[in-house]
Scaffold this motif. Structure first.
Motif, PDB file in Angstrom:
ATOM      1  N   ILE A 100       0.699  -1.288   0.039  1.00  0.00           N
ATOM      2  CA  ILE A 100       0.064   0.162   0.073  1.00  0.00           C
ATOM      3  C   ILE A 100       0.906   1.301   0.067  1.00  0.00           C
ATOM      4  O   ILE A 100       0.233   2.156   0.497  1.00  0.00           O
ATOM      5  N   ARG A 101       2.134   1.148  -0.473  1.00  0.00           N
ATOM      6  CA  ARG A 101       3.151   2.392  -0.479  1.00  0.00           C
ATOM      7  C   ARG A 101       2.300   3.311  -1.511  1.00  0.00           C
ATOM      8  O   ARG A 101       1.740   2.993  -2.316  1.00  0.00           O
ATOM      9  N   ASP A 102       2.484   4.661  -1.250  1.00  0.00           N
ATOM     10  CA  ASP A 102       1.931   5.774  -1.880  1.00  0.00           C
ATOM     11  C   ASP A 102       0.433   5.747  -2.007  1.00  0.00           C
ATOM     12  O   ASP A 102      -0.146   6.497  -2.651  1.00  0.00           O
ATOM     13  N   ASN A 103      -0.278   5.181  -0.893  1.00  0.00           N
ATOM     14  CA  ASN A 103      -1.938   4.904  -0.852  1.00  0.00           C
ATOM     15  C   ASN A 103      -1.953   6.140   0.206  1.00  0.00           C
ATOM     16  O   ASN A 103      -1.607   6.216   1.305  1.00  0.00           O
ATOM     17  N   LEU A 163       3.522  -3.545   3.162  1.00  0.00           N
ATOM     18  CA  LEU A 163       4.341  -2.958   2.824  1.00  0.00           C
ATOM     19  C   LEU A 163       4.022  -1.154   2.709  1.00  0.00           C
ATOM     20  O   LEU A 163       2.905  -0.684   2.203  1.00  0.00           O
ATOM     21  N   THR A 164       4.880  -0.613   3.719  1.00  0.00           N
ATOM     22  CA  THR A 164       4.323   0.883   3.774  1.00  0.00           C
ATOM     23  C   THR A 164       5.546   1.539   3.522  1.00  0.00           C
ATOM     24  O   THR A 164       6.811   1.315   3.688  1.00  0.00           O
ATOM     25  N   ASN A 165       5.374   2.896   3.254  1.00  0.00           N
ATOM     26  CA  ASN A 165       6.324   4.252   3.066  1.00  0.00           C
ATOM     27  C   ASN A 165       5.364   5.379   3.904  1.00  0.00           C
ATOM     28  O   ASN A 165       4.336   5.339   4.370  1.00  0.00           O
ATOM     29  N   GLU A 197       4.738   2.821  13.480  1.00  0.00           N
ATOM     30  CA  GLU A 197       6.136   2.363  12.956  1.00  0.00           C
ATOM     31  C   GLU A 197       5.824   0.697  12.418  1.00  0.00           C
ATOM     32  O   GLU A 197       5.106   0.252  12.805  1.00  0.00           O
ATOM     33  N   PRO A 198       6.612   0.319  11.359  1.00  0.00           N
ATOM     34  CA  PRO A 198       6.559  -0.798  10.861  1.00  0.00           C
ATOM     35  C   PRO A 198       7.070  -1.871  12.006  1.00  0.00           C
ATOM     36  O   PRO A 198       7.986  -1.441  12.788  1.00  0.00           O
ATOM     37  N   GLY A 204       8.820  -1.976   6.098  1.00  0.00           N
ATOM     38  CA  GLY A 204       8.963  -0.718   5.145  1.00  0.00           C
ATOM     39  C   GLY A 204       9.399   0.650   6.285  1.00  0.00           C
ATOM     40  O   GLY A 204      10.129   0.317   7.084  1.00  0.00           O
ATOM     41  N   ASP A 205       8.858   1.666   5.716  1.00  0.00           N
ATOM     42  CA  ASP A 205       8.925   2.808   6.512  1.00  0.00           C
ATOM     43  C   ASP A 205       7.696   3.146   7.258  1.00  0.00           C
ATOM     44  O   ASP A 205       6.634   2.588   7.098  1.00  0.00           O
TER      45      ASP A 205
END
Length: 355
Positions: free
Chosen positions: A197-200, A259-261, A326-327, A285-286
């Motif tokens: 879901i990065r950039d979601n 997955l995160t950012n 936090e991941p 991720g971040d």
């Protein structure tokens, strides 16, 4: 006939659950509307000073994170008034007014706070602009290839190590239960699942909840919510539980990596909050970008719109996620991997799911 009747029953139950969730959100919006109606912008003239006074008071009476921001970043809204009121005079142009008002709102450090004019949108995007992106379309295309499948706005496929991969870039639209069933059924043979879901940047909380409901077999506590009950900075209702009920459709039973950012925000931030409460889930991720307040809108005397956080939400430990989550595993894309067309975050998740 029995299976058909069961399907109809499940469909009605799913619709009913979705309606209840939507009504809950509507309940808070109605309360916000009633509170915001107390801000009478007609009492302020359409002048630079009048627009400043109207905006400052709208935020002062209805913004939901004053206590939290005072504790975490030292925000003093009265001091902000004293500092910015001196910057307004009757000779200011619209562009000058917009710039100073946007600067004032930026003191809140809130991605849900915006000022809307006909020529620009005032925003504070420091929650992601000041950090590495940790996501690249070129790398995403490498993993998806050209024969990936698309359903309900998601792109998905089975990677060559038999790990399922879903890219969900937005919760802006409703998710189809039938589509989610098809996605789950297709990926069911996989040994594990990556949900990227990065950039979601968010969208509908009901869609985030609907997707997360595919990953729990029982009703679970995922967080809390409050609403403003008065104009004071600390006037809130008691915390109301946010509970995630399992979907009536196909549910995933194996391991999952989210997955995160820093660009994961708002409803997507809530999705991470929900998924952390589900079994067999890790976050890789971040840190997310945050955005833990339901937004509401109002208007200044000159017609400019303003959006702001009005209902605070918390995790299951009653901690705010306004500044992100936090991941479990903090991983960044390395230059060395990027040069080899590898996504460090995806590769780390694949290894963890294979353990």
């Amino acid at each position: 006939m029995k299976n058909y009747a069961l399907s109809i029953t499940h469909s009605l139950q799913a619709k009913r659950a979705k309606l209840v969730s939507a009504l809950r959100i509507t309940h808070y919006i109605l309360l916000l509307f009633l509170l915001a109606s107390c801000v009478d912008v007609d009492e302020y003239p359409d002048t630079p000073n009048g627009n400043f006074e109207a905006l400052w008071h709208i935020i002062d009476e209805h913004y939901c994170f004053f206590d939290y921001k005072a504790e975490t970043i030292g925000l003093n809204w009265d001091e902000v008034y004293q500092r910015y009121s001196k910057q307004f005079d009757s000779g200011m142009t619209e562009v000058q007014q917009f710039e100073v008002l946007t600067n004032m709102l930026s003191e809140l450090r809130d991605g849900h706070v915006n000022l809307y004019s006909s020529f620009d949108v005032g925003r504070n995007w420091s929650w992601h602009e000041n950090y590495p992106q940790n996501f690249a379309d070129t790398l995403l295309r490498k993993y998806l290839g050209t024969d990936y499948k698309i359903a309900t706005g998601m792109r998905y496929r089975i990677l060559d190590d038999n790990i399922g991969y879903i890219y969900c870039g937005s919760f802006a639209n409703e998710l189809g239960e039938g589509n989610l069933d098809d996605i789950m059924a297709y990926l069911m043979p996989c040994n594990g699942l990556i949900i990227d879901i990065r950039d979601n940047g968010g969208g509908m909380i009901t869609s985030a909840e609907q997707f997360a409901a595919r990953f729990t077999n029982k009703e679970i506590l995922v967080g809390y919510m409050q609403h403003k009950t008065g104009k004071g900075h600390s006037q809130f209702s008691a915390m109301e539980e946010q509970r995630l009920k399992p979907s009536k459709g196909i549910r995933w039973q194996k391991r999952v990596a989210i997955l995160t950012n820093r660009s994961v925000f708002s409803a997507a931030n809530e999705f991470v909050k929900y998924m952390r409460c589900c079994p067999n889930v890790i976050v890789v991720g971040d840190k997310t970008g945050g955005g833990a307040g339901l937004p509401f809108s109002s208007e200044l005397p000159n017609g400019w719109g303003v959006r702001f956080s009005a209902c605070p939400m918390y995790d299951r430990d009653k901690q705010s996620t306004e500044f992100g989550i936090e991941p479990d595993y903090n991983v960044a894309i390395t230059d060395a991997d990027a040069l080899q067309s590898k996504d460090t975050i995806i590769e780390f998740a694949r290894k963890k799911l294979a353990e």
